[in-house]
Design a protein around this motif. Structure first.
Motif, PDB file in Angstrom:
ATOM      1  N   LEU A 158     -71.806  14.320-115.513  1.00  0.00           N
ATOM      2  CA  LEU A 158     -71.672  13.902-114.125  1.00  0.00           C
ATOM      3  C   LEU A 158     -70.450  14.066-113.571  1.00  0.00           C
ATOM      4  CD1 LEU A 158     -72.849  12.518-111.548  1.00  0.00           C
ATOM      5  CD2 LEU A 158     -72.189  10.463-112.679  1.00  0.00           C
ATOM      6  N   LYS A 159     -69.441  13.834-114.434  1.00  0.00           N
ATOM      7  CA  LYS A 159     -68.202  14.334-114.334  1.00  0.00           C
ATOM      8  C   LYS A 159     -67.743  15.659-114.013  1.00  0.00           C
ATOM      9  CE  LYS A 159     -63.394  13.059-115.998  1.00  0.00           C
ATOM     10  NZ  LYS A 159     -63.071  14.122-117.152  1.00  0.00           N
ATOM     11  N   LYS A 160     -68.087  16.451-114.863  1.00  0.00           N
ATOM     12  CA  LYS A 160     -68.002  17.849-114.886  1.00  0.00           C
ATOM     13  C   LYS A 160     -68.757  18.653-113.963  1.00  0.00           C
ATOM     14  CE  LYS A 160     -67.049  19.265-119.576  1.00  0.00           C
ATOM     15  NZ  LYS A 160     -67.674  19.215-120.783  1.00  0.00           N
ATOM     16  N   LEU A 161     -70.040  17.713-113.537  1.00  0.00           N
ATOM     17  CA  LEU A 161     -70.888  18.641-112.512  1.00  0.00           C
ATOM     18  C   LEU A 161     -69.803  18.138-111.019  1.00  0.00           C
ATOM     19  CD1 LEU A 161     -73.290  19.992-111.507  1.00  0.00           C
ATOM     20  CD2 LEU A 161     -74.426  17.766-111.548  1.00  0.00           C
ATOM     21  N   ARG A 162     -69.376  17.175-110.979  1.00  0.00           N
ATOM     22  CA  ARG A 162     -68.702  16.877-109.822  1.00  0.00           C
ATOM     23  C   ARG A 162     -67.482  17.641-109.390  1.00  0.00           C
ATOM     24  NH1 ARG A 162     -69.812  10.556-109.688  1.00  0.00           N
ATOM     25  NH2 ARG A 162     -71.385  10.529-108.167  1.00  0.00           N
ATOM     26  N   GLU A 163     -66.831  18.115-110.642  1.00  0.00           N
ATOM     27  CA  GLU A 163     -65.593  19.182-110.537  1.00  0.00           C
ATOM     28  C   GLU A 163     -66.085  20.357-110.156  1.00  0.00           C
ATOM     29  OE1 GLU A 163     -63.245  16.840-114.368  1.00  0.00           O
ATOM     30  OE2 GLU A 163     -64.033  18.927-114.633  1.00  0.00           O
ATOM     31  N   VAL A 164     -67.011  20.616-110.820  1.00  0.00           N
ATOM     32  CA  VAL A 164     -67.656  22.182-110.451  1.00  0.00           C
ATOM     33  C   VAL A 164     -68.051  22.301-109.182  1.00  0.00           C
ATOM     34  CG1 VAL A 164     -67.935  22.910-112.756  1.00  0.00           C
ATOM     35  CG2 VAL A 164     -69.845  22.066-111.456  1.00  0.00           C
ATOM     36  N   MET A 165     -68.800  20.922-108.674  1.00  0.00           N
ATOM     37  CA  MET A 165     -69.209  21.336-107.174  1.00  0.00           C
ATOM     38  C   MET A 165     -68.326  20.932-106.037  1.00  0.00           C
ATOM     39  SD  MET A 165     -72.258  22.397-107.499  1.00  0.00           S
ATOM     40  CE  MET A 165     -72.877  22.023-105.700  1.00  0.00           C
ATOM     41  N   ALA A 166     -67.205  20.633-106.483  1.00  0.00           N
ATOM     42  CA  ALA A 166     -66.362  20.093-105.275  1.00  0.00           C
ATOM     43  C   ALA A 166     -65.945  21.195-104.264  1.00  0.00           C
ATOM     44  CB  ALA A 166     -64.763  19.758-105.995  1.00  0.00           C
ATOM     45  N   PRO A 167     -65.629  22.376-104.729  1.00  0.00           N
ATOM     46  CA  PRO A 167     -65.402  23.524-103.946  1.00  0.00           C
ATOM     47  C   PRO A 167     -66.518  23.855-102.842  1.00  0.00           C
ATOM     48  CG  PRO A 167     -65.009  24.376-105.893  1.00  0.00           C
ATOM     49  CD  PRO A 167     -65.496  23.096-106.111  1.00  0.00           C
ATOM     50  N   VAL A 168     -67.680  23.692-103.561  1.00  0.00           N
ATOM     51  CA  VAL A 168     -68.917  23.876-102.563  1.00  0.00           C
ATOM     52  C   VAL A 168     -69.080  22.781-101.664  1.00  0.00           C
ATOM     53  CG1 VAL A 168     -71.718  23.927-102.911  1.00  0.00           C
ATOM     54  CG2 VAL A 168     -70.080  24.861-104.622  1.00  0.00           C
ATOM     55  N   ALA A 169     -68.696  21.636-101.921  1.00  0.00           N
ATOM     56  CA  ALA A 169     -68.676  20.581-101.001  1.00  0.00           C
ATOM     57  C   ALA A 169     -67.920  20.826 -99.820  1.00  0.00           C
ATOM     58  CB  ALA A 169     -68.593  18.896-101.725  1.00  0.00           C
ATOM     59  N   GLY A 170     -66.941  21.373-100.023  1.00  0.00           N
ATOM     60  CA  GLY A 170     -66.056  21.878 -98.921  1.00  0.00           C
ATOM     61  C   GLY A 170     -66.506  23.130 -98.108  1.00  0.00           C
ATOM     62  N   ALA A 171     -67.603  23.356 -98.381  1.00  0.00           N
ATOM     63  CA  ALA A 171     -68.082  24.526 -97.410  1.00  0.00           C
ATOM     64  C   ALA A 171     -68.569  24.614 -96.163  1.00  0.00           C
ATOM     65  CB  ALA A 171     -69.060  25.464 -98.224  1.00  0.00           C
ATOM     66  N   THR A 172     -68.661  25.329 -95.292  1.00  0.00           N
ATOM     67  CA  THR A 172     -69.147  24.966 -94.021  1.00  0.00           C
ATOM     68  C   THR A 172     -70.696  25.097 -94.243  1.00  0.00           C
ATOM     69  OG1 THR A 172     -69.299  27.183 -93.251  1.00  0.00           O
ATOM     70  CG2 THR A 172     -67.325  26.283 -92.814  1.00  0.00           C
ATOM     71  N   GLU A 173     -71.546  25.011 -92.971  1.00  0.00           N
ATOM     72  CA  GLU A 173     -72.829  24.873 -93.122  1.00  0.00           C
ATOM     73  C   GLU A 173     -73.577  26.468 -93.486  1.00  0.00           C
ATOM     74  OE1 GLU A 173     -71.433  23.788 -90.703  1.00  0.00           O
ATOM     75  OE2 GLU A 173     -72.313  22.324 -89.308  1.00  0.00           O
TER      76      GLU A 173
END
Ligand code: SF4
Ligand code: SF4
Length: 152
Positions: free
Chosen positions: A53-68
């Motif tokens: 979970l910790k690693k997944l949150r890390e790798v997904m962090a830039p994706v979460a900052g993307a626009t629609e």
């Protein structure tokens, strides 16, 4: 950029369907497309998957900052040259006498503008990658000399 396989390796690989999808691979694809949240996989929240979970949150962090549309601006790499602003076909169509020729925007329907030396994305819903008729326009990324824009 994170790949579907990287995300898949960080799922519990149970194919339990609790996320509403048939397989963990389908969940990984949906996560990358931002159609699902990490928390939709309830098994991942169990203590035994804490490290994943910790690693997944890390790798997904830039994706979460993307626009629609999936557009991400890496502000640390942008030096405000404005190439992307004049290359964007929506800027050209909506603001031919402003941002399309390197001037300040005269329309409120421009997508990319340079403000304070850094490009900003103002109207992601105008982007040709948005909505059901999306096309994979990439003129902003293709013209950026410093790879400051990417799509996820
Ligand atoms: S993907 Fe195309 S339409 Fe969207 S911001 Fe970039 S250049 Fe403009
Ligand atoms: S994102 Fe790239 S092309 Fe756009 S202003 Fe910044 S450096 Fe220039």
């Amino acid at each position: 950029m994170v790949s579907v396989m990287e995300i898949y390796q960080l799922t519990p690989k149970l194919n339990c369907k609790k996320c509403g999808l048939p397989t963990c691979m389908a969940f990984a694809v949906a996560l990358l497309a931002r159609e699902k949240q990490i928390e939709d996989c309830t098994p991942l929240l169990e203590p035994k998957y804490e490290e994943k979970l910790k690693k997944l949150r890390e790798v997904m962090a830039p994706v979460a900052g993307a626009t629609e549309t999936g557009l991400i601006i890496h502000e640390d790499r942008c030096y405000g040259c404005g190439n992307c602003v004049v290359a964007c076909p929506v800027n050209v169509a909506n603001d031919p006498k402003g941002s399309a020729i390197g001037l300040g925007p005269k329309s409120d329907k421009v997508i990319l503008v340079v403000e304070d030396g850094v490009v900003k994305c103002l109207n992601p819903k105008e982007c040709r990658r948005f909505g059901p008729n999306r096309i994979l326009c990439n003129l902003c990324t293709a013209t950026c000399p410093s790879k400051a824009i990417e799509f996820v």
